[in-house]
Design a protein around this motif. Structure first.
Motif, PDB file in Angstrom:
ATOM      1  N   GLY A 298       0.823  -1.214   0.000  1.00 46.95           N
ATOM      2  CA  GLY A 298       0.000   0.000   0.000  1.00 46.95           C
ATOM      3  C   GLY A 298       0.850   1.255   0.000  1.00 46.95           C
ATOM      4  O   GLY A 298       0.575   2.210  -0.736  1.00 46.95           O
ATOM      5  N   LYS A 299       1.914   1.264   0.795  1.00 44.40           N
ATOM      6  CA  LYS A 299       2.821   2.409   0.825  1.00 44.40           C
ATOM      7  C   LYS A 299       3.481   2.601  -0.543  1.00 44.40           C
ATOM      8  O   LYS A 299       3.564   3.724  -1.053  1.00 44.40           O
ATOM      9  CB  LYS A 299       3.880   2.220   1.902  1.00 44.40           C
ATOM     10  CG  LYS A 299       4.828   3.391   2.019  1.00 44.40           C
ATOM     11  CD  LYS A 299       5.845   3.187   3.125  1.00 44.40           C
ATOM     12  CE  LYS A 299       6.747   4.402   3.229  1.00 44.40           C
ATOM     13  NZ  LYS A 299       7.790   4.224   4.232  1.00 44.40           N
TER      14      LYS A 299
ATOM     15  N   MET B 234      -3.763   0.464  -0.138  1.00 48.30           N
ATOM     16  CA  MET B 234      -3.402   1.840   0.207  1.00 48.30           C
ATOM     17  C   MET B 234      -4.064   2.254   1.522  1.00 48.30           C
ATOM     18  O   MET B 234      -3.427   2.849   2.394  1.00 48.30           O
ATOM     19  CB  MET B 234      -3.817   2.782  -0.925  1.00 48.30           C
ATOM     20  CG  MET B 234      -3.066   2.540  -2.215  1.00 48.30           C
ATOM     21  SD  MET B 234      -3.839   3.387  -3.591  1.00 48.30           S
ATOM     22  CE  MET B 234      -2.585   4.590  -3.959  1.00 48.30           C
ATOM     23  N   VAL B 235      -5.343   1.929   1.656  1.00 50.35           N
ATOM     24  CA  VAL B 235      -6.079   2.255   2.884  1.00 50.35           C
ATOM     25  C   VAL B 235      -5.493   1.503   4.073  1.00 50.35           C
ATOM     26  O   VAL B 235      -5.351   2.062   5.166  1.00 50.35           O
ATOM     27  CB  VAL B 235      -7.589   1.952   2.719  1.00 50.35           C
ATOM     28  CG1 VAL B 235      -8.313   2.097   4.043  1.00 50.35           C
ATOM     29  CG2 VAL B 235      -8.204   2.858   1.666  1.00 50.35           C
ATOM     30  N   THR B 236      -5.121   0.241   3.873  1.00 56.28           N
ATOM     31  CA  THR B 236      -4.519  -0.543   4.946  1.00 56.28           C
ATOM     32  C   THR B 236      -3.250   0.136   5.443  1.00 56.28           C
ATOM     33  O   THR B 236      -3.015   0.228   6.653  1.00 56.28           O
ATOM     34  CB  THR B 236      -4.215  -1.972   4.460  1.00 56.28           C
ATOM     35  OG1 THR B 236      -5.448  -2.595   4.072  1.00 56.28           O
ATOM     36  CG2 THR B 236      -3.561  -2.806   5.550  1.00 56.28           C
ATOM     37  N   TYR B 237      -2.438   0.634   4.524  1.00 60.30           N
ATOM     38  CA  TYR B 237      -1.236   1.384   4.923  1.00 60.30           C
ATOM     39  C   TYR B 237      -1.617   2.643   5.705  1.00 60.30           C
ATOM     40  O   TYR B 237      -1.080   2.908   6.782  1.00 60.30           O
ATOM     41  CB  TYR B 237      -0.397   1.759   3.700  1.00 60.30           C
ATOM     42  CG  TYR B 237       0.613   2.833   4.021  1.00 60.30           C
ATOM     43  CD1 TYR B 237       1.719   2.555   4.820  1.00 60.30           C
ATOM     44  CD2 TYR B 237       0.435   4.142   3.573  1.00 60.30           C
ATOM     45  CE1 TYR B 237       2.632   3.556   5.146  1.00 60.30           C
ATOM     46  CE2 TYR B 237       1.344   5.138   3.883  1.00 60.30           C
ATOM     47  CZ  TYR B 237       2.437   4.838   4.676  1.00 60.30           C
ATOM     48  OH  TYR B 237       3.320   5.831   5.008  1.00 60.30           O
ATOM     49  N   ILE B 238      -2.553   3.429   5.176  1.00 61.02           N
ATOM     50  CA  ILE B 238      -2.940   4.692   5.825  1.00 61.02           C
ATOM     51  C   ILE B 238      -3.467   4.436   7.233  1.00 61.02           C
ATOM     52  O   ILE B 238      -3.056   5.096   8.192  1.00 61.02           O
ATOM     53  CB  ILE B 238      -3.975   5.452   4.972  1.00 61.02           C
ATOM     54  CG1 ILE B 238      -3.331   5.937   3.669  1.00 61.02           C
ATOM     55  CG2 ILE B 238      -4.581   6.621   5.748  1.00 61.02           C
ATOM     56  CD1 ILE B 238      -4.319   6.421   2.618  1.00 61.02           C
ATOM     57  N   LEU B 239      -4.364   3.466   7.386  1.00 59.31           N
ATOM     58  CA  LEU B 239      -4.952   3.210   8.694  1.00 59.31           C
ATOM     59  C   LEU B 239      -3.940   2.592   9.655  1.00 59.31           C
ATOM     60  O   LEU B 239      -4.112   2.681  10.879  1.00 59.31           O
ATOM     61  CB  LEU B 239      -6.198   2.328   8.563  1.00 59.31           C
ATOM     62  CG  LEU B 239      -7.358   2.962   7.810  1.00 59.31           C
ATOM     63  CD1 LEU B 239      -8.569   2.030   7.783  1.00 59.31           C
ATOM     64  CD2 LEU B 239      -7.749   4.314   8.384  1.00 59.31           C
TER      65      LEU B 239
ATOM     66  N   GLU C 242     -11.762   4.111  12.261  1.00 57.87           N
ATOM     67  CA  GLU C 242     -11.304   2.902  12.933  1.00 57.87           C
ATOM     68  C   GLU C 242     -10.810   1.915  11.878  1.00 57.87           C
ATOM     69  O   GLU C 242     -11.378   1.812  10.787  1.00 57.87           O
ATOM     70  CB  GLU C 242     -12.469   2.293  13.727  1.00 57.87           C
ATOM     71  CG  GLU C 242     -12.087   1.067  14.514  1.00 57.87           C
ATOM     72  CD  GLU C 242     -13.267   0.491  15.291  1.00 57.87           C
ATOM     73  OE1 GLU C 242     -13.193  -0.696  15.617  1.00 57.87           O
ATOM     74  OE2 GLU C 242     -14.246   1.222  15.548  1.00 57.87           O
ATOM     75  N   ASN C 243      -9.769   1.188  12.197  1.00 64.90           N
ATOM     76  CA  ASN C 243      -9.197   0.215  11.260  1.00 64.90           C
ATOM     77  C   ASN C 243     -10.009  -1.077  11.318  1.00 64.90           C
ATOM     78  O   ASN C 243      -9.759  -1.951  12.132  1.00 64.90           O
ATOM     79  CB  ASN C 243      -7.724  -0.040  11.605  1.00 64.90           C
ATOM     80  CG  ASN C 243      -7.006  -0.804  10.515  1.00 64.90           C
ATOM     81  OD1 ASN C 243      -7.612  -1.289   9.573  1.00 64.90           O
ATOM     82  ND2 ASN C 243      -5.709  -0.906  10.649  1.00 64.90           N
TER      83      ASN C 243
ATOM     84  N   TYR D 175      -2.403  11.712   6.196  1.00 56.20           N
ATOM     85  CA  TYR D 175      -2.741  10.305   6.419  1.00 56.20           C
ATOM     86  C   TYR D 175      -2.969  10.022   7.900  1.00 56.20           C
ATOM     87  O   TYR D 175      -3.830   9.210   8.252  1.00 56.20           O
ATOM     88  CB  TYR D 175      -1.653   9.392   5.859  1.00 56.20           C
ATOM     89  CG  TYR D 175      -1.532   9.475   4.353  1.00 56.20           C
ATOM     90  CD1 TYR D 175      -2.661   9.550   3.549  1.00 56.20           C
ATOM     91  CD2 TYR D 175      -0.298   9.482   3.734  1.00 56.20           C
ATOM     92  CE1 TYR D 175      -2.555   9.631   2.168  1.00 56.20           C
ATOM     93  CE2 TYR D 175      -0.191   9.565   2.349  1.00 56.20           C
ATOM     94  CZ  TYR D 175      -1.315   9.639   1.577  1.00 56.20           C
ATOM     95  OH  TYR D 175      -1.205   9.721   0.223  1.00 56.20           O
ATOM     96  N   LEU D 176      -2.246  10.711   8.781  1.00 54.54           N
ATOM     97  CA  LEU D 176      -2.472  10.534  10.214  1.00 54.54           C
ATOM     98  C   LEU D 176      -3.857  11.023  10.628  1.00 54.54           C
ATOM     99  O   LEU D 176      -4.509  10.400  11.473  1.00 54.54           O
ATOM    100  CB  LEU D 176      -1.396  11.270  11.018  1.00 54.54           C
ATOM    101  CG  LEU D 176      -0.018  10.622  11.046  1.00 54.54           C
ATOM    102  CD1 LEU D 176       0.975  11.522  11.791  1.00 54.54           C
ATOM    103  CD2 LEU D 176      -0.064   9.255  11.682  1.00 54.54           C
TER     104      LEU D 176
END
Length: 137
Positions: A56-57, A128-133, A88-89, A80-81
């Motif tokens: 994702g990154k 990508m979302v998995t990385y961000i969360l 919530e992840n 992203y933070l």
């Protein structure tokens, strides 16, 4: 002054999203992941989660995301933070945010819309979302 800033942002966004043969910025259609498809999170392996976070990154770094977003501070869009702090992840939010990446949207973080990325696969958007969360912790 406000109109000039908005006009400048709109022009920057249009330039960053346009595809030019001489551009060194890859198009979302040019991004490929060579691994076999797998769910965003496998409950039986931390290694798979780490792999999806790393992919994702890499996808974010190879796309146009960094034109509008930064990891720790607001640029045109939220950091992203900030996104990780708001959502919530969980699988429902991973799906929701992946759809927002693909479809685009506005109103959640202000009046400047996020451009759509219709050429992106849902699998890559979820990574990508998995990385961000993952940045929340």
């Amino acid at each position: 002054m406000k109109k000039a800033l908005i006009l400048g942002l709109a022009i920057s966004l249009a330039i960053s999203c346009s595809k030019s043969e001489s551009s060194s910025i890859p198009d979302h259609n040019d991004i490929t992941v060579t691994s076999t498809p797998e769910p965003v999170v496998k409950k039986d392996s931390i290694g798979d989660l780490t792999k999806n976070i790393d992919e994702g990154k890499a996808l974010i770094e190879g796309a146009d995301c960094l034109t509008c977003h930064k990891s720790e501070e607001k640029l045109i869009g939220p950091s992203y933070l900030d996104i990780a702090g708001k959502y919530e992840n969980n699988p429902a939010n991973v799906d929701l945010l992946a759809e927002k990446i693909i479809a685009g949207g506005s109103g959640v973080w202000g009046s400047i819309p996020m451009s759509a990325h219709p050429g992106m696969s849902k699998e890559n958007a979820k990574k990508m979302v998995t990385y961000i969360l993952s940045l929340k912790n």
